[in-house]
Write an enzyme that holds these catalytic residues in place. Structure first.
Site, PDB file in Angstrom:
ATOM      1  N   PHE A  55       0.856  -1.168   0.008  1.00 39.09           N
ATOM      2  CA  PHE A  55       0.073  -0.108  -0.291  1.00 39.09           C
ATOM      3  C   PHE A  55       0.940   1.205   0.032  1.00 39.09           C
ATOM      4  O   PHE A  55       0.732   2.053  -0.769  1.00 39.09           O
ATOM      5  CB  PHE A  55      -0.987  -0.044   1.245  1.00 39.09           C
ATOM      6  CG  PHE A  55      -1.869   1.164   1.361  1.00 39.09           C
ATOM      7  CD1 PHE A  55      -1.601   2.507   1.672  1.00 39.09           C
ATOM      8  CD2 PHE A  55      -3.303   0.804   0.876  1.00 39.09           C
ATOM      9  CE1 PHE A  55      -2.624   3.282   1.711  1.00 39.09           C
ATOM     10  CE2 PHE A  55      -4.239   1.724   1.093  1.00 39.09           C
ATOM     11  CZ  PHE A  55      -4.026   3.135   1.290  1.00 39.09           C
TER      12      PHE A  55
ATOM     13  N   LEU B 155       3.955  -4.389 -15.694  1.00 38.45           N
ATOM     14  CA  LEU B 155       2.516  -4.158 -16.357  1.00 38.45           C
ATOM     15  C   LEU B 155       2.288  -2.823 -15.718  1.00 38.45           C
ATOM     16  O   LEU B 155       2.551  -2.559 -14.579  1.00 38.45           O
ATOM     17  CB  LEU B 155       1.696  -5.012 -16.226  1.00 38.45           C
ATOM     18  CG  LEU B 155       1.934  -6.664 -16.648  1.00 38.45           C
ATOM     19  CD1 LEU B 155       0.739  -7.444 -16.268  1.00 38.45           C
ATOM     20  CD2 LEU B 155       1.871  -6.227 -18.247  1.00 38.45           C
TER      21      LEU B 155
ATOM     22  N   LYS C 161      -3.112 -12.691 -10.962  1.00 37.93           N
ATOM     23  CA  LYS C 161      -1.757 -12.014 -10.830  1.00 37.93           C
ATOM     24  C   LYS C 161      -1.149 -12.594  -9.626  1.00 37.93           C
ATOM     25  O   LYS C 161      -1.150 -12.234  -8.520  1.00 37.93           O
ATOM     26  CB  LYS C 161      -1.635 -10.400 -10.884  1.00 37.93           C
ATOM     27  CG  LYS C 161      -0.269  -9.872 -11.063  1.00 37.93           C
ATOM     28  CD  LYS C 161      -0.165  -8.494 -10.823  1.00 37.93           C
ATOM     29  CE  LYS C 161       0.996  -7.913 -10.877  1.00 37.93           C
ATOM     30  NZ  LYS C 161       1.865  -8.072 -10.081  1.00 37.93           N
TER      31      LYS C 161
ATOM     32  N   ARG D 240      13.118 -14.246 -13.873  1.00 41.24           N
ATOM     33  CA  ARG D 240      13.001 -12.995 -14.225  1.00 41.24           C
ATOM     34  C   ARG D 240      14.134 -11.886 -13.835  1.00 41.24           C
ATOM     35  O   ARG D 240      14.617 -11.248 -14.803  1.00 41.24           O
ATOM     36  CB  ARG D 240      11.524 -12.418 -13.812  1.00 41.24           C
ATOM     37  CG  ARG D 240      11.415 -11.109 -14.132  1.00 41.24           C
ATOM     38  CD  ARG D 240      10.014 -10.530 -13.574  1.00 41.24           C
ATOM     39  NE  ARG D 240       9.733  -9.232 -14.228  1.00 41.24           N
ATOM     40  CZ  ARG D 240      10.138  -7.932 -13.519  1.00 41.24           C
ATOM     41  NH1 ARG D 240      11.404  -7.995 -12.820  1.00 41.24           N
ATOM     42  NH2 ARG D 240       9.899  -6.805 -14.245  1.00 41.24           N
TER      43      ARG D 240
ATOM     44  N   LYS E 155      -5.426  -4.049  -9.310  1.00 41.76           N
ATOM     45  CA  LYS E 155      -5.378  -4.313  -8.045  1.00 41.76           C
ATOM     46  C   LYS E 155      -6.759  -3.760  -7.392  1.00 41.76           C
ATOM     47  O   LYS E 155      -6.984  -2.578  -7.743  1.00 41.76           O
ATOM     48  CB  LYS E 155      -4.082  -3.536  -7.431  1.00 41.76           C
ATOM     49  CG  LYS E 155      -2.884  -4.295  -7.820  1.00 41.76           C
ATOM     50  CD  LYS E 155      -1.524  -3.821  -6.959  1.00 41.76           C
ATOM     51  CE  LYS E 155      -0.038  -4.626  -7.191  1.00 41.76           C
ATOM     52  NZ  LYS E 155       0.740  -3.944  -6.353  1.00 41.76           N
TER      53      LYS E 155
ATOM     54  N   CYS F 265      13.052  -2.689  29.242  1.00 37.43           N
ATOM     55  CA  CYS F 265      12.341  -4.033  28.704  1.00 37.43           C
ATOM     56  C   CYS F 265      11.050  -4.069  29.426  1.00 37.43           C
ATOM     57  O   CYS F 265      11.023  -3.529  30.640  1.00 37.43           O
ATOM     58  CB  CYS F 265      13.170  -5.166  29.118  1.00 37.43           C
ATOM     59  SG  CYS F 265      12.147  -6.682  28.547  1.00 37.43           S
TER      60      CYS F 265
ATOM     61  N   CYS G  56      16.150  -6.514  24.157  1.00 34.24           N
ATOM     62  CA  CYS G  56      16.448  -6.568  25.452  1.00 34.24           C
ATOM     63  C   CYS G  56      17.823  -7.002  25.802  1.00 34.24           C
ATOM     64  O   CYS G  56      18.308  -8.181  25.397  1.00 34.24           O
ATOM     65  CB  CYS G  56      15.518  -7.344  26.383  1.00 34.24           C
ATOM     66  SG  CYS G  56      15.860  -7.431  28.140  1.00 34.24           S
TER      67      CYS G  56
END
Length: 654
Positions: free
Chosen positions: A33, A81, A104, A125, A296, A385, A405
């Site tokens: 995203f 693409l 896809k 590829r 998408k 911690c 920690c």
């Protein structure tokens, strides 16, 4: 203008770094995203300024290959693409033409070459121009035909993927630090192994999506005919539908509805013109072919208030940030928390308590923070911690900031370490949850791992604990007694060595004939001779056994445990090629894991979900209305009970 150029440089640096780790299968530093959002911003700036800077990811494809595998230049560049998130744009793009709409798939693109009907070459590829030769690995993919009827020169492209169920299986056998974050990363590592025995064990699958060349063959100017030809040659092809402007919207919806039940990862759809000649006549840009476009889905998002960050400590000392927010509905479920992965991503999001954050589900499954709308950046990284209160430290690994920690005696490390030691795939001491372990540690009954085998001394103290009685105490002591007998591999795995999962432990122990003393004193130079063991794992192994405190723990354990020989397994391989799903309670086997190990020993595979490739669903309640039973009935998958399974495969229960 200068501000725009500065921003373009910033974006190029961020995106190229994210692209590098993504294409090499390393830990991700940015979700899809965020990447898409920054990429679109850069593209907009380039259009606005009419300028494209050197090194811009909008003009690059993938990332440079960094591997010892042989490299080869593709005869023609493999371009990315162009993409859209608008169904209406697909309709406009297709116009009056017909097209093929397909998944896809989210894996690694591979180019296969066949000569004389036999597989002669497989190349990844890579960066689109130069790939890596992985022919030996491709030969052990789960479903690639090594010989096909067509004897002319044949070149095709497809996606190597690892299913969600296989991903879960492999992660379940691995240590916490050895686990992969998603199927794509696992697939990338599996396909590019130097030892194809490891590739074979990962059950990589290949789905063809494009026929590049078939010598002297006429396909009637139709991409669909090409796909059906590949299917006739024995290839599994990417599922596709023929579409036109009138039905493409409904077809996109059809694909969308299938996402949650698919066992394979996908990150959208691909639309290509069915008319080959027309598509070819459109040519291509420097980055995109014009005969196809990617789609998408718009991520369903919801804005909510960030309550805060929960800092979760692990047995290795790593402290992970988890975002807690007011519950929101996404993709049909309620979510209220999401992993932030590491400090680098947390700082990038500039999180602060009370901020308004936008949440989505990556691939409609995993909750993620898409963006922070208010960016107060007020979250403070804890200097202590959250478990032991001792000092924390920020480390950098592969350019990613993590929090750890520094206290070797941290209670979280102790509890998590003991929890790992007693887990099913390790020493398998039943009845010891983290909550119970925490109580035993707090009472001073557990100081180290060897104390687990002396709990019988503390009957009065344990039976007085909340939730415990005499019967629970006796079961716990008996479980510990049963666990005294174990294998070298399970013992090694139980020690919690960083990066050492059960599968790696088995490889090492097998190499040293299951002699723990030899295993314990093995040096890095010897360990890297083992197929599947690299320098990182070898170093972790040697460093663990070099520490005096670890050896002290091991020496105490060796006084109370007995090593059994690793079972050779069944001679029969009558389940080879079969896929099983086990659900519900088991009555005859000790647990489902025992049944799983038996199936795998006889050549079969156990997955987590029912698909068209499932051979049998094992369920003692065959008449139940569970989702797995319903799915099995829909797909005509036989549902059998334990007794029927045992009888059918002539299994002897000891």
């Amino acid at each position: 203008m200068q501000d725009n150029i500065k921003r373009m440089k910033e974006l190029a640096t961020i995106l190229n770094k994210a692209s590098e780790v993504y294409y090499q299968g390393k830990d991700e530093i940015m979700d899809n995203f965020s990447y898409d959002k920054l990429y679109d911003e850069l593209l907009g700036l380039e259009k606005e300024t009419g300028m494209v800077l050197a090194g811009s990811p909008t003009k690059k494809v993938g990332y440079e290959v960094i591997s010892a595998l042989p490299k080869e230049t593709h005869s023609s560049p493999m371009l990315s693409l162009d993409k859209t998130k608008e169904t209406e744009q697909l309709v406009t793009w297709l116009g009056s033409k017909e097209g093929l709409l397909s998944w896809k798939m989210d894996g690694l693109t591979i180019v296969l070459t066949y000569s004389g009907g036999e597989l002669s070459k497989a190349v990844t590829r890579g960066n689109g121009q130069i790939g890596e030769v992985i022919t030996n690995n491709a030969r052990v993919f789960k479903n690639i035909p090594l010989k096909i009827p067509f004897t002319g020169s044949l070149i095709l492209r497809g996606e190597a993927v690892i299913s969600y169920s296989e991903f879960e299986r492999i992660n379940s056998l691995s240590g916490e630090e050895e686990r992969y974050k998603n199927p794509r990363n696992l697939c990338s590592g599996s396909v590019r192994q130097l030892n194809n025995e490891i590739t074979a064990k990962r059950n990589v699958e290949f789905y063809a999506f494009a026929l590049v060349e078939a010598e002297n063959t006429d396909f009637g100017n139709s991409q669909a005919n090409k796909m059906e030809f590949l299917k006739s040659q024995g290839f599994d092809i990417v599922e596709y539908k023929k579409v036109n402007a009138g039905n493409i919207t409904d077809t996109v919806k059809w694909f969308e509805n299938k996402i949650t039940t698919n066992d394979f990862p996908s990150d959208g759809l691909v639309l290509i013109f069915d008319d080959i000649a027309y598509g070819s006549s459109l040519g291509h840009t420097s980055k995109f072919p014009r005969n196809a476009i990617a789609f998408k889905w718009k991520d369903e998002t919801a804005d909510t208030k960030l309550i805060g960050i929960e800092w979760s400590a692990s047995r290795t000392g790593l402290i992970n940030p988890i975002a807690l927010f007011e519950p929101v509905e996404l993709e049909g479920t309620t979510v209220s928390r999401a992993s932030v992965h590491n400090l680098s991503i947390m700082e990038q999001l500039q999180l602060g308590e009370g901020d308004i954050v936008r949440i989505y589900k990556a691939n409609m499954i995993i909750p993620q923070i898409a963006e922070n709308l208010t960016k107060s950046a007020s979250i403070k990284i804890p200097e202590k911690c959250p478990v032991c209160g001792k000092k924390t430290s920020i480390h950098k690994e592969n350019g990613v900031k993590i929090l750890i920690c520094t206290n070797e005696e941290c209670l979280a490390k102790k509890i998590k370490s003991i929890s790992h030691f007693v887990s099913r795939d390790a020493m398998n001491i039943d009845g010891l949850s983290e909550a119970t372990i925490e109580k035993l540690v707090a009472k001073g009954l557990l100081h180290g791992l060897s104390d687990l085998f002396n709990l019988g001394m503390y009957e009065e103290e344990i039976t007085e604990m909340e939730g415990f009685g005499k019967r629970s105490f006796e079961k716990l002591v008996q479980a510990a007694e049963n666990a005294r007998k174990t294998t070298a591999a399970k013992f090694v795995y139980s020690l919690g060595i960083p990066n050492i999962g059960l599968s790696n432990a088995k490889m090492v122990c097998k190499y040293f004939d299951n002699d723990f003393d030899k295993v314990r004193h093995a040096k890095k130079e010897k360990l890297i001779e083992i197929d599947g063991i690299g320098e990182v794992i070898a170093e972790a192994f040697e460093n663990f056994f070099a520490k005096p405190e670890n050896n002290k723990t091991i020496d105490k354990l060796l006084k109370v445990i007995i090593f059994e020989k690793e079972e050779a397994g069944f001679i029969e391989a009558d389940m080879a090629g079969m896929n099983f799903v086990i659900t519900g309670k088991v009555n005859i086997f000790a647990n489902r894991n025992v049944a799983k190990e038996l199936i795998e020993a006889r050549g079969g595979k156990v997955t987590g979900s029912v698909t068209s490739k499932t051979s049998f669903l094992i369920n003692n309640d065959a008449a139940s209305n569970s989702s797995k039973n319903k799915k099995a009935k829909e797909l005509d998958v036989p549902v059998i009970t334990e007794e029927e399974f045992i009888e059918k495969f002539n299994i002897k229960i000891q």
